[in-house]
Design a protein around this motif. Sequence first.
Motif, PDB file in Angstrom:
ATOM      1  N   PRO A   1       0.823  -1.205   0.000  1.00 43.06           N
ATOM      2  CA  PRO A   1       0.000   0.000   0.000  1.00 43.06           C
ATOM      3  C   PRO A   1       0.861   1.261   0.000  1.00 43.06           C
ATOM      4  N   LYS A   2       0.222   2.417  -0.042  1.00 45.69           N
ATOM      5  CA  LYS A   2       0.954   3.672   0.057  1.00 45.69           C
ATOM      6  C   LYS A   2       1.266   4.013   1.503  1.00 45.69           C
ATOM      7  N   PHE A   3       0.365   3.617   2.389  1.00 52.27           N
ATOM      8  CA  PHE A   3       0.524   3.944   3.807  1.00 52.27           C
ATOM      9  C   PHE A   3      -0.135   2.846   4.636  1.00 52.27           C
ATOM     10  N   ARG A   4       0.501   2.516   5.765  1.00 47.14           N
ATOM     11  CA  ARG A   4      -0.059   1.483   6.625  1.00 47.14           C
ATOM     12  C   ARG A   4       0.369   1.735   8.060  1.00 47.14           C
ATOM     13  N   ILE A   5      -0.567   1.513   8.971  1.00 45.15           N
ATOM     14  CA  ILE A   5      -0.257   1.547  10.401  1.00 45.15           C
ATOM     15  C   ILE A   5      -0.346   0.122  10.927  1.00 45.15           C
ATOM     16  N   LEU A   6       0.678  -0.313  11.615  1.00 47.34           N
ATOM     17  CA  LEU A   6       0.720  -1.648  12.202  1.00 47.34           C
ATOM     18  C   LEU A   6       0.866  -1.537  13.721  1.00 47.34           C
ATOM     19  N   LYS A   7       0.351  -2.520  14.407  1.00 43.08           N
ATOM     20  CA  LYS A   7       0.613  -2.641  15.839  1.00 43.08           C
ATOM     21  C   LYS A   7       1.846  -3.519  16.037  1.00 43.08           C
ATOM     22  N   ILE A   8       2.542  -3.276  17.121  1.00 49.64           N
ATOM     23  CA  ILE A   8       3.727  -4.080  17.447  1.00 49.64           C
ATOM     24  C   ILE A   8       3.361  -5.567  17.434  1.00 49.64           C
ATOM     25  N   GLY A   9       4.188  -6.360  16.751  1.00 49.70           N
ATOM     26  CA  GLY A   9       3.975  -7.795  16.690  1.00 49.70           C
ATOM     27  C   GLY A   9       3.159  -8.266  15.506  1.00 49.70           C
ATOM     28  N   GLN A  10       2.467  -7.339  14.843  1.00 42.42           N
ATOM     29  CA  GLN A  10       1.717  -7.732  13.653  1.00 42.42           C
ATOM     30  C   GLN A  10       2.673  -7.995  12.492  1.00 42.42           C
ATOM     31  N   SER A  11       2.137  -8.661  11.483  1.00 39.77           N
ATOM     32  CA  SER A  11       2.934  -8.919  10.285  1.00 39.77           C
ATOM     33  C   SER A  11       2.228  -8.332   9.072  1.00 39.77           C
TER      34      SER A  11
END
Lengths: 114, 113
Positions: B8-18
């Motif tokens: 994607p152009k932008f993504r927010i992830l939480k710690i531990g996600q893949s």
Amino acid sequence: AQSVTQPDIHITVSEGASLELRCNYSYGATPYLFWYVQSPGQGLQLLLKYFSGDTLVQGIKGFEAEFKRSQSSFNLRKPSVHWSDAAEYFCAVDLTSNTGKLIFGQGTTLQVKP
Amino acid sequence: NAGVTQTPKFRILKIGQSMTLQCAQDMNHNYMYWYRQDPGMGLKLIYYSVGAGITDKGEVPNGYNVSRSTTEDFPLRLELAAPSQTSVYFCASKGRQGSETQYFGPGTRLLVL
């Protein structure tokens, strides 16, 4: 350690003034040399490159660069800066032309005053 | 001819996600690269590939994996996202040996919280 250094983090010039961005590298042999430009929120665009031969190379958008072996430098120049030249400029080297692995300097941000 | 595309152009992830960052090129280039760009820094090479089925580590490979099953695609996998992986990721490609110009994609901005 092998490195690419761009001594100026930020440069401000007036529109119409000349520009020189510095780049030095520390490697034993002459690597392939590149200058890239990155506009805000964009990917990198190649301005020019040096592999061998004439040490003054011409690029796009009126830019040129001169390779000086004795100084391990590859400085980027433009005679007259336009407001649209405001961007971040990266010098990069390729030590192994077989694989194209680039090592980048930390970049120089160019601001152009009207 | 789209060149190098990234999603994607932008993504927010939480710690531990893949997640997997996608990269594709339609120029039939053999060589493909993944770089990361941290604020105020130049790009650093994560992984590269010289052809389908062949990949190798770059300068900062820890925490990432890649695969190259086709000439066109070169996905980058983050298995356990960490805040240190907050960065802008660029994919690039170049043609055969002797063609030294790399073409860059527009980048993926990743924020790990």
